[in-house]
Scaffold this active site. Structure first.
Site, mmCIF file in Angstrom:
data_model
loop_
_atom_site.group_PDB
_atom_site.id
_atom_site.type_symbol
_atom_site.label_atom_id
_atom_site.label_comp_id
_atom_site.label_asym_id
_atom_site.label_seq_id
_atom_site.Cartn_x
_atom_site.Cartn_y
_atom_site.Cartn_z
ATOM 1 N N GLY A 16 0.814 -1.040 -0.034
ATOM 2 C CA GLY A 16 -0.003 -0.091 0.035
ATOM 3 C C GLY A 16 0.940 1.367 -0.103
ATOM 4 C CG ASN A 111 4.526 -8.175 7.233
ATOM 5 O OD1 ASN A 111 3.963 -7.435 6.491
ATOM 6 N ND2 ASN A 111 4.132 -9.219 7.804
ATOM 7 C CB THR A 139 3.536 -0.377 7.117
ATOM 8 O OG1 THR A 139 2.167 -0.477 7.703
ATOM 9 C CG2 THR A 139 4.481 -0.439 8.258
ATOM 10 C CG ASP A 141 -1.842 -0.902 8.643
ATOM 11 O OD1 ASP A 141 -2.249 -0.177 8.534
ATOM 12 O OD2 ASP A 141 -1.442 -2.088 7.870
ATOM 13 C CG MET A 183 -7.041 2.113 6.187
ATOM 14 S SD MET A 183 -6.141 2.644 4.701
ATOM 15 C CE MET A 183 -6.914 2.110 3.461
ATOM 16 N N GLY A 184 -6.100 -0.272 9.341
ATOM 17 C CA GLY A 184 -5.432 -1.022 10.213
ATOM 18 C C GLY A 184 -5.984 -2.277 10.769
ATOM 19 N NE ARG A 185 -8.181 -5.387 5.504
ATOM 20 C CZ ARG A 185 -9.493 -4.978 5.240
ATOM 21 N NH1 ARG A 185 -10.472 -5.381 6.068
ATOM 22 N NH2 ARG A 185 -9.890 -4.228 4.096
ATOM 23 C CE1 TYR A 298 -7.747 1.695 -0.385
ATOM 24 C CE2 TYR A 298 -7.601 2.278 -2.627
ATOM 25 C CZ TYR A 298 -7.640 1.277 -1.680
ATOM 26 O OH TYR A 298 -7.556 0.014 -2.133
ATOM 27 C CD GLN A 300 -7.797 6.058 7.234
ATOM 28 O OE1 GLN A 300 -7.524 5.612 8.360
ATOM 29 N NE2 GLN A 300 -8.368 5.383 6.656
#
Lengths: 400, 400
Positions: A16, A111, A139, A141, A183-185, A298, A300
């Site tokens: 992403g 990762n 990332t 995240d 966001m951030g699963r 998106y 973000q």
């Protein structure tokens, strides 16, 4: 100079986009200018896909002035890729490297990118081919292991904070219930960053839910009712990865509920479904109240014009240091950041960790940052995230 | 000075917040400082609700420095209201005005606010009570009659353009289908403003749908497939008010489909539903492709830190001119803007229109700006919107 590894270099971007992933790319280009024994710097178009197809941009030919504009542009300027190369792809990549006398490979990503880099590094070692491989973290995240934090996260946190400040002002102006999905699963770092928006008495977010701490819909609805009864309004920030007590994401549970109910004729895809069903559930317990759910999406990761200067600097620094470690120190690995001092004295230094220590696994938001009830973030997280974010706009009220 | 109407003034804010509605408020305060025969300036907390409850802030006591911070703050600093006052409320408001010797009323809002102002003005005239009433336009939808454009729109257009630039970069980086849903249930001005994001060859949005031009789901899906086949990616901008051939909004049609399908057990509320169902439909015709739908939501009206300087200036100017028209010229009405010149020579002058000419009805995006096929916006709209928007960030690419 005689013991330096001579040849070409490849750089690629993966996963992403972020607002500062191109800073890392420009950092790599800048530092490679300094290494005279590296001949060509090939930019892989769309990451590993570009390597497999030998689709490269010659990055040494790009004018310096243009590079500075690219550095400030969100998203991956070389194009990104979601492809997770299998063993046979890695073999093929290694052959392309050998054919093009590539001796340095820099891969900017999360990762999964570290995993790909690790496999390629192993292949080179097995073949006795001298190749230096470096992973440069990226990332929004912030979920990579070993490093204190990841380039891309600070700017995303700034966007989220700014967006939540605006949503809180909106909610003060027209009181009601507002739910924002972040966001951030799997990791709650970005959702937790919404604490940056709390600056004055009564400021939202009033409730924050991260994927690390399961919550069922009843508890959630009760929390919202309690705040609404107390304040006459409620701003909630919730991670897209929020889970129930069985550790099943709400988004997935909802999908099943709807499919069962609609005899398989209605399918939900994710993007709007979670927002939609949170609205529906809250309307059941708070009928007739102003209710709205937004999913920032998106924006973000790719909104231009909002940037954390610290994040932009660090992203470029990590790119430069990757080249320095690989070319000057002849090492292979992943660039990590370590922080020293806080507030105005905040600064980072980089160090190297092995590729496999960053590959595959991810980091969760540490438990100490989450309140006992699992519906808010502790003050201590502010200290962690604050130095990484950019300045936030000042706001003024006329009412008490 | 003797023939000037002496007494107090009330100012209120109404409807959905904008990023510059407080500029208009500060404009009113600034200009009232200049009118010595206006004693108190009372800020109504939450619009007409504040008047009905006599909940006022004394605005002449706010330090000047603070007012400048408030001016730059999105959302209504006095609090807003969605209440549409009925005749009996207007009677009550008029009584409050009489009791507090209120001789000037300034109401910042959309067409509903103009209606309320109009009713109150009529009541005063019937009672022979000398009251000057002014409506100050505000709406991100840009749908008020008579005026060339509305304060609040230019900044919302800037946010949308900036967001679409980011989404287009994101989509270039990881090609797929991206659909962004923009505010404006009945008017397509804001959705059409996404044309500002097109600056380089191949830039999105590739398709734009406004509520003024009906489109059915099959035609929409065909359009997206055609662009995707041609470019390998597709960025679509769509108004939340998009309608089918029967002039029924998609959002409403979807609601009915799901309810029928789910035997009344599933209800959709709007915020995520449209996004969700567009995703589902597109996945049917483009299976296995990267697909994402985002709804920008409240960020469009209250994101702090993105502002059009022209819009901010004009919003304040309209506030000042309302006071000037009411207090110096002893008139009642609504402030309108007229434009002269284009590009660098763009400027506006204000004029007064009657309250009833702005009340109730709204303006649609003129047909000449929509392409024949109804799936895009013509170049000529750029000329209309461009002077109203703020500067957009420069971006750079590395691939051709």
């Amino acid at each position: 100079m005689s013991n330096k590894l001579k040849g070409n270099a490849v750089v690629g971007q993966s996963g992403g986009p972020t607002a500062v992933i191109n800073q890392s790319l420009i950092g790599v280009i800048e530092e490679i200018y300094e290494q005279e024994y590296i001949n060509e710097l090939l930019g892989a178009v769309h990451g590993v896909e570009g390597i497999l197809n030998e689709n490269f941009v010659n990055l040494k030919q790009i004018p310096r002035k243009k590079l500075e504009v690219v550095a400030r542009t969100p998203s991956a300027a070389l194009g990104s890729s979601r492809m997770k190369p299998k063993q046979e792809h890695c073999n093929q990549i290694f052959e392309v490297f050998r054919k093009n006398d590539v001796r340095y490979f820099f891969y900017i990503g999360g990762n999964d990118s570290a995993s790909s880099a690790h496999i390629i590094d192993n292949l080179a070692q097995e073949a006795g081919y001298d190749l230096k491989v470096f992973h440069i973290p990226k990332t929004i995240d912030n979920d990579l292991l070993v490093t204190d934090h990841c380039p891309g996260f600070g700017t995303a946190a700034t966007f989220v904070a700014q967006a939540i400040i605006g949503n809180d002002l909106d909610n003060r102006s027209l009181p009601g219930i507002k739910v924002d999905i972040i966001m951030g699963r799997n990791a709650g770092f970005l959702t937790a960053s919404s604490v940056l928006a709390r600056r004055y008495e009564g400021d939202g977010p009033h409730l924050i839910y991260v994927p690390e701490r399961p919550v069922n819909m009843d508890k959630f609805c009760n929390d919202v009712c309690e705040v609404y009864d107390r304040l006459g309004r409620c701003l909630v920030v919730i991670s897209e990865g929020i889970c129930d007590e069985d550790h099943i994401p709400w988004a997935q549970r909802i999908q099943k509920e709807v499919e069962a109910d609609a005899h398989g004729n209605v399918q939900l895809s994710g993007s709007g479904a979670l927002a939609e069903f949170i609205s529906v559930k809250l309307k059941e317990v708070l009928p007739g109240k102003r209710m709205r759910t937004d999913t920032f999406g998106y924006l973000q990761r790719s909104f231009p014009g909002v940037v954390s200067p610290v994040d932009a600097y660090e992203a470029r620094y990590c790119g430069r240091m990757a080249v320095s470690y690989a070319a000057k120190d002849n090492t292979t690995g992943s660039v990590c950041m370590q922080r020293f001092g806080k507030d105005d004295r905040y600064r980072v230094e980089t160090f190297v960790t092995s590729l496999d220590s960053v590959a595959v696994k991810t980091k969760s938001l540490p438990d100490m940052y989450i309140n006992e009830e699992g519906n808010n973030i502790n003050e201590s997280y502010y200290e962690y995230v604050s130095p990484l974010a950019g300045p936030l706009p000042e706001v003024g009220f006329l009412r008490s």
